[in-house]
Structures are given as C-alpha cells and as structure tokens.
Scaffold this motif. Sequence first.
Motif, PDB file in Angstrom:
ATOM      1  N   ASP A 144      25.777  66.735  36.645  1.00  0.00           N
ATOM      2  CA  ASP A 144      26.161  67.710  37.720  1.00  0.00           C
ATOM      3  C   ASP A 144      25.971  67.262  39.208  1.00  0.00           C
ATOM      4  N   VAL A 145      27.011  66.914  39.992  1.00  0.00           N
ATOM      5  CA  VAL A 145      26.761  66.413  41.282  1.00  0.00           C
ATOM      6  C   VAL A 145      26.408  67.344  42.381  1.00  0.00           C
ATOM      7  N   THR A 146      26.339  68.666  41.878  1.00  0.00           N
ATOM      8  CA  THR A 146      26.016  69.705  42.958  1.00  0.00           C
ATOM      9  C   THR A 146      24.824  69.473  43.752  1.00  0.00           C
ATOM     10  N   GLY A 147      24.912  69.638  44.952  1.00  0.00           N
ATOM     11  CA  GLY A 147      23.648  69.231  46.048  1.00  0.00           C
ATOM     12  C   GLY A 147      23.336  67.675  46.107  1.00  0.00           C
ATOM     13  N   LYS A 148      23.868  66.758  45.329  1.00  0.00           N
ATOM     14  CA  LYS A 148      23.615  65.482  45.213  1.00  0.00           C
ATOM     15  C   LYS A 148      24.341  64.672  46.390  1.00  0.00           C
ATOM     16  N   THR A 149      23.873  63.652  47.109  1.00  0.00           N
ATOM     17  CA  THR A 149      24.293  62.885  48.124  1.00  0.00           C
ATOM     18  C   THR A 149      24.254  61.432  47.896  1.00  0.00           C
ATOM     19  N   ARG A 150      24.922  60.655  48.778  1.00  0.00           N
ATOM     20  CA  ARG A 150      24.872  59.376  48.674  1.00  0.00           C
ATOM     21  C   ARG A 150      23.255  58.622  48.991  1.00  0.00           C
ATOM     22  N   THR A 151      22.395  59.486  49.795  1.00  0.00           N
ATOM     23  CA  THR A 151      21.137  59.048  49.701  1.00  0.00           C
ATOM     24  C   THR A 151      20.082  59.689  48.647  1.00  0.00           C
ATOM     25  N   ALA A 152      20.735  60.431  48.085  1.00  0.00           N
ATOM     26  CA  ALA A 152      19.896  61.132  47.354  1.00  0.00           C
ATOM     27  C   ALA A 152      20.709  61.491  45.746  1.00  0.00           C
ATOM     28  N   MET A 153      21.014  60.546  45.015  1.00  0.00           N
ATOM     29  CA  MET A 153      21.777  60.453  43.988  1.00  0.00           C
ATOM     30  C   MET A 153      21.136  61.570  42.705  1.00  0.00           C
ATOM     31  N   GLY A 154      19.818  61.257  42.787  1.00  0.00           N
ATOM     32  CA  GLY A 154      19.453  62.212  41.545  1.00  0.00           C
ATOM     33  C   GLY A 154      19.501  61.591  40.007  1.00  0.00           C
ATOM     34  N   TYR A 155      19.350  60.284  40.279  1.00  0.00           N
ATOM     35  CA  TYR A 155      19.748  59.725  38.799  1.00  0.00           C
ATOM     36  C   TYR A 155      18.482  60.290  37.956  1.00  0.00           C
ATOM     37  N   VAL A 156      19.033  60.233  36.639  1.00  0.00           N
ATOM     38  CA  VAL A 156      18.288  60.688  35.233  1.00  0.00           C
ATOM     39  C   VAL A 156      18.162  59.558  34.371  1.00  0.00           C
ATOM     40  N   GLY A 157      17.505  59.431  33.728  1.00  0.00           N
ATOM     41  CA  GLY A 157      17.097  58.368  32.451  1.00  0.00           C
ATOM     42  C   GLY A 157      17.900  59.155  31.215  1.00  0.00           C
ATOM     43  N   ARG A 158      18.540  58.095  30.537  1.00  0.00           N
ATOM     44  CA  ARG A 158      19.163  58.455  29.228  1.00  0.00           C
ATOM     45  C   ARG A 158      18.766  57.352  28.193  1.00  0.00           C
ATOM     46  N   GLN A 159      18.686  57.540  26.917  1.00  0.00           N
ATOM     47  CA  GLN A 159      18.161  56.768  26.016  1.00  0.00           C
ATOM     48  C   GLN A 159      18.748  57.111  24.832  1.00  0.00           C
ATOM     49  N   PHE A 160      19.113  55.931  23.896  1.00  0.00           N
ATOM     50  CA  PHE A 160      19.501  56.293  22.499  1.00  0.00           C
ATOM     51  C   PHE A 160      19.270  54.942  21.638  1.00  0.00           C
ATOM     52  N   THR A 161      19.099  55.024  20.314  1.00  0.00           N
ATOM     53  CA  THR A 161      18.920  53.668  19.435  1.00  0.00           C
ATOM     54  C   THR A 161      20.087  53.667  18.474  1.00  0.00           C
ATOM     55  N   PHE A 162      20.172  52.398  18.102  1.00  0.00           N
ATOM     56  CA  PHE A 162      21.082  51.992  17.139  1.00  0.00           C
ATOM     57  C   PHE A 162      20.514  50.910  16.224  1.00  0.00           C
ATOM     58  N   VAL A 163      21.257  50.767  14.925  1.00  0.00           N
ATOM     59  CA  VAL A 163      20.760  49.661  13.940  1.00  0.00           C
ATOM     60  C   VAL A 163      21.901  48.535  14.112  1.00  0.00           C
ATOM     61  N   ALA A 164      21.725  47.489  14.248  1.00  0.00           N
ATOM     62  CA  ALA A 164      22.676  46.496  14.623  1.00  0.00           C
ATOM     63  C   ALA A 164      23.281  46.330  13.249  1.00  0.00           C
ATOM     64  N   GLN A 165      24.632  46.359  13.119  1.00  0.00           N
ATOM     65  CA  GLN A 165      24.999  45.733  11.803  1.00  0.00           C
ATOM     66  C   GLN A 165      25.853  44.423  11.825  1.00  0.00           C
ATOM     67  N   ASN A 166      25.795  43.681  12.791  1.00  0.00           N
ATOM     68  CA  ASN A 166      26.209  42.309  12.931  1.00  0.00           C
ATOM     69  C   ASN A 166      25.547  41.459  13.820  1.00  0.00           C
ATOM     70  N   THR A 167      25.581  40.149  13.788  1.00  0.00           N
ATOM     71  CA  THR A 167      24.991  39.293  14.850  1.00  0.00           C
ATOM     72  C   THR A 167      25.579  39.389  16.128  1.00  0.00           C
ATOM     73  N   SER A 168      26.746  40.107  16.427  1.00  0.00           N
ATOM     74  CA  SER A 168      27.240  40.529  17.685  1.00  0.00           C
ATOM     75  C   SER A 168      27.316  42.121  17.860  1.00  0.00           C
ATOM     76  N   THR A 169      27.078  42.725  18.964  1.00  0.00           N
ATOM     77  CA  THR A 169      27.122  44.178  19.033  1.00  0.00           C
ATOM     78  C   THR A 169      27.781  44.252  20.514  1.00  0.00           C
ATOM     79  N   THR A 170      28.641  45.326  20.760  1.00  0.00           N
ATOM     80  CA  THR A 170      29.302  45.816  21.834  1.00  0.00           C
ATOM     81  C   THR A 170      28.734  47.212  22.372  1.00  0.00           C
ATOM     82  N   LEU A 171      28.426  47.123  23.248  1.00  0.00           N
ATOM     83  CA  LEU A 171      28.019  48.308  24.115  1.00  0.00           C
ATOM     84  C   LEU A 171      29.144  48.707  25.014  1.00  0.00           C
ATOM     85  N   SER A 172      29.524  49.991  25.066  1.00  0.00           N
ATOM     86  CA  SER A 172      30.612  50.531  26.020  1.00  0.00           C
ATOM     87  C   SER A 172      30.134  51.760  26.615  1.00  0.00           C
TER      88      SER A 172
END
Length: 197
Positions: A144-172
């Motif tokens: 939600d960008v309410t109250g956010k500005t170019r000088t105060a973007m308000g970044y938040v951290g996100r995280q998840f895990t996955f188990v690789a199935q192949n020798t090459s993986t594509t993150l999108s």
Amino acid sequence: MSFPRARVAVAALLVAGATALAGPAQAAGGHRALSHFDDGSFETPKAPANSFTGVAAGQAIGPWTVTAGSVDLIGAGFWQAAEGDQSLDLNGGNAGTVAQSFTTVPGTTYSVTYALAGNPGGGPALRTGRTLIDGQNFQDFSFDVTGKTRTAMGYVGRQFTFVAQNTSTTLSFVSTVVGAYGPVIDNVQVKECVCCG
C-alpha cells in the motif's frame, strides 16, 4: 636412492587421489553451493540519474529478462532505493514480468529474499504481484503506497523458500496491477538455506 623417491611418488599419488575423492563428497555433504544468481539490485545497466528507462518484453536488464509487458529501470536519485542506487518498477506502460535463471542443486532448499515497495506516483493505492519459481506461483505480495513518497518509499522485506527440482531454476516477479504505477522490487537475493531441510 630410487626407493625413497618411489615412496614419495606413491605418497603424492595417494594424497592427490584422496583429495580428488574428498572434493565431490564435501560438495554434496552440506557445503554451500553457489547459485550464480546475479544483480538482484538492478544496478546494471545504469539508467539515467533522476530518471528511468523503460524496458519491454524480450529485452534484458543485466541477467534479468523482461518476459511480459514492460518495466521501468529506476535510476539513481529518482526515488529511494532499498540497496545500491537503482530499483525496478514492475510496471512500465503496463504490467510487466522479469525473470532470471540460475544454477541450482536438485533437492536443495533455497531462500529468496527481496525488498518490496510501490511506485508512489499515482494509480490505485495497492500494488500487487506474485513471485514464481519455474512458472509456479510461490508467493503473492501487495504493498500500500498510502503516505509513501519518493524519499520515503517504505520498503518491506519479503521471503520464501523453495526446493530446487533441476540444475537450473527460474525466478520471476510478476505485476498484477494495471496501469503505469506498479510494485517496486530491489535487493533480490537467492541463497542456499542451510538451516532448512
């Protein structure tokens, strides 16, 4: 005189053989494998300072490829980056998708972390999207960008895990909001999750 030399030669061969045998066992036995994931902060190429560069489907941003729609590579000073100088708005003229393929070890668990914000310039307040691993949805996100500005973007951290199935993986990363104001991502990292599994 030849006997000691023969012993030295045999000893050297035994050490070399033991080292060669130990190498693969160590690599498979819990040492961190390199994922070869690059430029998660979108630092290459450089966008114009205090501006941005539109990138359309089929074009590249360093090791990333725009696979659908368009995105904006945000240059230094245009707005606050989470890490480094640049970041990525997942909406250029419309919703976009970026992807990067990297080497993985099948059966190994990896952790993906990234900083999330949103373009504060206009449009609906909620910026939405999702992350995919090899085309499968792994995490929906919103900001939600309410109250956010170019000088105060308000970044938040996100995280998840996955188990690789192949020798090459594509993150999108996929934007699911219409218009020219999208979710913003930065500081994407992929690491072997030695504490998991």
